[in-house]
Scaffold this active site. Structure first.
Site, PDB file in Angstrom:
ATOM      1  N   SER A 188       0.926  -1.140   0.048  1.00  0.00           N
ATOM      2  CA  SER A 188       0.158  -0.019  -0.115  1.00  0.00           C
ATOM      3  C   SER A 188       0.697   1.273   0.161  1.00  0.00           C
ATOM      4  O   SER A 188       0.386   2.312  -0.358  1.00  0.00           O
ATOM      5  CB  SER A 188      -0.922  -0.023   1.196  1.00  0.00           C
ATOM      6  N   THR A 199      -1.513   4.395   3.519  1.00  0.00           N
ATOM      7  CA  THR A 199      -2.197   4.974   2.330  1.00  0.00           C
ATOM      8  C   THR A 199      -2.371   6.554   2.449  1.00  0.00           C
ATOM      9  O   THR A 199      -1.804   7.189   1.673  1.00  0.00           O
ATOM     10  CB  THR A 199      -3.458   4.268   2.119  1.00  0.00           C
TER      11      THR A 199
HETATM   12 MG    MG Z   1      -4.333   1.521   3.222  1.00  0.00          MG
HETATM   13 ZN    ZN Z   2      -2.458  -5.444   2.511  1.00  0.00          ZN
END
Ligand code: MG
Ligand code: ZN
Length: 388
Positions: free
Chosen positions: A73, A126
């Site tokens: 991510s 993220t």
């Molecule tokens: Mg994430």
């Molecule tokens: Zn993951």
């Protein structure tokens, strides 16, 4: 004749810096949401048409990072936030661990506002990539410090302990208040009228929020609506990133039911973004994922021996039962991109995950004027030239 030459000389000047139809961008990331995860609510949503069906422009994206075919991510969000691929674990630094300018850093100098919403800690990989630079996603306390220094105007998620219970003893919660944030750790009321002169932060859990199966409320929808009602007052427009963080976590847990509930929750927030964009007319909405998690499939149950194939079962790639595979739970299947609004036609076709950034730059007038330094020999270079 002199007059005509004068007019011709003006043409390039007039097109320089011209207004586009896109004032606002909402980027929605369903972490770990591959095509099967997205498909799941077409079969498990009580016959309600998902909001995903409202998109007209659809593309497919390769998510490999600069160093690994199967991304994580952090590398995935670095590609979205900076336009460059990096290594797995990187928080908006390149493969030489040098900082990459993020979309929020680019727009804050132009008066464009920014918001981040996630169901993970706001310091998780993220959301972090949009405001922080760290050589590892595991440096949550450093990432929290970067949020304090950042130009983010609105954030909502978890991660309180990285601000007020830090190993280094620094009270980053107080530092946020010093930077003009009005903070709340108990209630996010989507109907509250926020003051556009202020900044707002919601830290609703010590770390990640509860999962849907554990009883999380409509936080993602509510936070998206609150963020939009606050950001829409921005004269120069806004960038909002909304993450359905836990689709990935249920994928790691191989919990099909959990995936479906998290995707439904994410789709509700997508609906709120589309409702806003429909009325606004100057908002580009992009829905995608950083990668697929779990090798998730919608297959017939084993007992469907009649070959009717009507009894769909959310299941997982068998290789995941192999201990060597169960650790590497992400897959590198191409990821769908759904786009709505002005500029959405740019998102048709096949491309790379870092092209999301470049397409946003192309659709908006958030142009980068300087040419990026080529500090990253391993990564694909996508040097963005100012749009004319
Ligand atoms: Mg994430
Ligand atoms: Zn993951």
């Amino acid at each position: 004749m002199k007059k005509l030459l004068f007019v011709l000389a003006l043409v390039p000047l007039m097109s320089f810096g011209q207004k586009t139809d896109v004032k606002n961008v909402i980027l929605m990331v369903g972490d770990g949401m591959g095509l099967s995860q997205l498909s799941s609510i077409y079969y498990f949503n009580d016959n309600k048409e998902p909001n995903f069906s409202r998109f007209k422009n659809i593309g497919l994206m390769n998510t490999s990072s600069a160093k690994q075919k199967i991304t994580d991510s952090a590398a995935g969000a670095t590609a979205f936030a900076t336009g460059q691929k990096s290594y797995n674990g990187a928080i908006s630094v390149d493969t030489l661990e040098k900082d990459l300018q993020t979309i929020i850093e680019i727009i804050q100098d132009k008066g464009v506002k920014s918001g981040l919403v996630a169901t993970s800690s706001i310091t998780h990989a993220t959301p972090a990539c949009f405001y922080s630079h760290a050589v590892s996603r595991n440096l949550a306390e450093d990432i929290a410090k970067d949020l304090v220094k950042s130009g983010v105007d609105f954030f909502a998620g978890g991660g309180l302990k990285y601000f007020n219970k830090r190993a280094d003893g620094i009270d980053m919660y107080r530092e946020l208040i010093k930077k003009g944030f009005e903070l709340d750790t108990t209630l996010l009321n989507p109907l509250k009228k926020l003051n556009k002169q202020k900044r707002y932060g919601y830290l609703m859990a010590e770390n990640g929020l509860k999962s849907k199966l554990e009883g999380r409320d409509d936080f993602l929808l509510d936070a998206t609506e609150l963020a939009l009602s606050y950001l829409q007052d921005s004269d120069e427009g806004f960038f909002l990133m909304v993450e359905g963080s836990q689709i990935d976590w249920e994928g790691h847990a191989h919990n099909g039911k959990g995936i479906i509930e998290e995707v439904k929750d994410f789709d509700k927030a997508v609906g709120a973004a589309l409702d806003f964009a429909e009325i606004d007319g100057e908002t580009l909405v992009i829905v995608t994922a950083d990668h697929e998690t779990g090798g998730f499939a919608l297959a017939p149950t084993a007992k469907d021996s009649s070959w009717q194939y009507n009894d769909i079962h959310p299941t997982f790639y068998k290789g995941a039962d192999d201990p060597a595979m169960s650790y590497a739970a992400h897959t590198t299947t191409l990821i769908p991109v759904l786009a709505y609004g002005p500029g959405s036609e740019l998102f048709q076709g096949f491309y790379q995950n870092n092209d999301i950034f470049h397409k946003i730059m192309q659709a908006t007038n958030w142009n980068i004027t300087e040419i990026r330094q080529n500090t990253n020999p391993d990564a694909q270079q996508h040097i963005y030239k100012e749009k004319r």
